[in-house]
Scaffold this motif. Sequence first.
Motif: not given
Length: 763
Positions: A222, A224, A329, A331-332, A337, A341, A343, A347, A491, A494, A706
């Motif tokens: 990942h 990040v 993370d 921010y994702t 992440s 990709t 995004f 946040q 992550e 997810e 989210q």
Amino acid sequence: MQRVRSAFNNLVNRERYSRFPLQPGRDREEHVEVKLSDTLDDTSEANGQPADSSPSYQPPWPVHTRRNVCYLALSTLLIFLVGYLVGFVSHHKPQQPISCPTMGASQSPSSVTMGASQSSVTPDTVLPHTVVPPDTVVPDTVVTPDTVVTPVTVVTPVTVVPPDTAVPPEPSLDWSDITRLLSEKLSPQAMTKALSYEDTQLADTIFQLFQQQQMAPWTNIHYVQLPTQDSAKPNRVLFGSGKTEVSEHPKGYLAYSPTGHVQVGSPPGTTDSYRTLLLVFYGFRVIMWLTLAWCWRGFRLCWCHPDPQDYRYNNDTPLYGHVHLGSGDPYTPGFPSFNHTQFPPTQSSGLPSIPAQTITAKMAATILRGIGGPQVEAGSSFIGGLSGVTYRLGGNVNATVEVNNVQASRELHNVFGVIKGYTDPDRYVVVGAQRDSWGRGYARSTVGTAVMLELARAVAQMVEKDGFVPRRSIVFASWSAGEYGNVGATEWLEGYLSSLDQKAFTYISLDGVVMGSGSFIASASPLLHTLIERAMKQVLSPSVFHTEKENWLRPMALEDPAYPFLTFSGIPSLSFHIVNKGVEAYPYYGTNLDNKDHLEYITGYQTTELAVNATKLAGQMVLRLVHDHILPLDISQYDIARNSGILSDVSGTWLNLAQSSFWRAATDLATDVSNTDLQNRPACRTLNDRIMAVERCFLSPYVAPQVTPFRHLLVGRGTHTLAALLEISDMAKLRVQLALATWTLQSCANSIAGQIWEVDNQI
């Protein structure tokens, strides 16, 4: 008649025949005239020509005789027979005579290669009468050196299994043998070696160790953004002004704190005017909670320092941590992440809006001495353990904090290894531990990683050398970026959520398993309470084990490494810790003092022995989960009424009906388990699928991951939970949330019931 004979002649392939017509003579006497006729005569008559006219010679027409047809049929049959013989010779594997040579004590009856899709049986394996395909592991049979082996002629019916059909072997070891082997494989000497892995390339080391055990290792990557301090522009804290100004460049910091320069000041006055400007917090474990709460209440900055009542640090010990009220993370949020990709600029809602910075105890004492203002009343929770300090509120002070943390791109490597099961290889338990830490992280990550590696080695040897046949798979995971809020593990969840919640039935966290000695605590899904109790009775001493759950069971908190597995993915999860009596927190987390010497001192120099006991405890639970026919997940441990409480000003009839449906479905499932033949593999798999659906169906489908990642109806966080219903004052909103919670619970009951025609829906 002529035409009939002509048609018959054509039907028999135009062969010549003799005709004997009877014609009267001129003298009215009858005589017999023999006349050879062919098809042409008949045809001529049919065309109006006289039959007694002189025949002319014509060549015979080409005909297909019956003999040709027979030759054609025989040729076709011969070709088919030759093809069949060629195929039979090509694919037939003749049965070899079974020999039973003697084996020494050091030889293994069977050899199993883990991590591949097939297993192998050595020539020394004693096979039963049934002909088994070569990729099937056969239970061990012990042959002593004195055994006399004679040829045996099998006269019983033989069941031939096609070579491409995988037949899972039946386990040859009972539970007592499995627990005995686990204890034999684990030793303090091996644990001491595992505790020595502290190099910077630990991910590669773990990968190689998994590879040595033939566990088919792989990595999950990942990308990040992780906060770190700016070496060229460090963070700064200022207090006072002029000659009384005190400044510090703290080495520690709080990840995910907003950056910037904030200066506050308050004139002499009330406590309220001071509270809106400055906060100095005296604890550490709940920094992320209070930082977010204070920014909601109008605070402009947050200073955090260790309280000597909870943490026995030096006055200049730096403190590290993060302030993200969430997992993964930030921010994702809600999605992985992965690299390459795109995004959206979003946040997590759990990030604070005010700067937060840690300070040393020495700096905190200086600030408290210069604050002034009214003295805090005796007995107040605001009074800490700093010596020589009078705790006050308010005062005419100036304070400045400068946070210059930068976001650094990091590549995270989660490392995995697997021991595949033989009956249900697509169902697995996950055992994980983080390998990163602030500073040395001996208790935080080193011990947990060593326990995971030793458990993987022990189980691998049990499978390869001792004939242990797990029904389900075991996945061992080494997580990265755990100190930033379980980033690596979250992550991964997810990224593979759609498949994990269908196949992973338990997660066991090994982070911080040894933090002391003499007592035991655990946080777990209610489905795993009975499993923990059974393992504790077999491993822990009576002085450590307490039969009452209230003595060792703790609610699962947000900072628990197992929390996202339970509340985000719906996977039954647990974490456990060996601690000192009366002290449940390890005092050196988040500092450079988390090293081997301090842990040895706290455990009475029994760290290795306690790590072995922790490995045995985890191993008992893991082996039970992959050995039993039916998953040992106890639905009866769920107390839904306790989580829902008592609603006021609104009827809870629907919710009560859904609870009743859930318990009836759970009772019916227990009845089906008791009435099922455990040797019936499809039936056991169906029951296990119904058991696995329990935790997953508690995830509310009416909230977005989210925005609300912890969607669990009972232990999650948000307005969708049953506990949140008691705090909603808006009646319209309360009715909506009550209806959604009710149907979530009813849907869970429907999933447990199994087939759609067995659903008990009274709503």
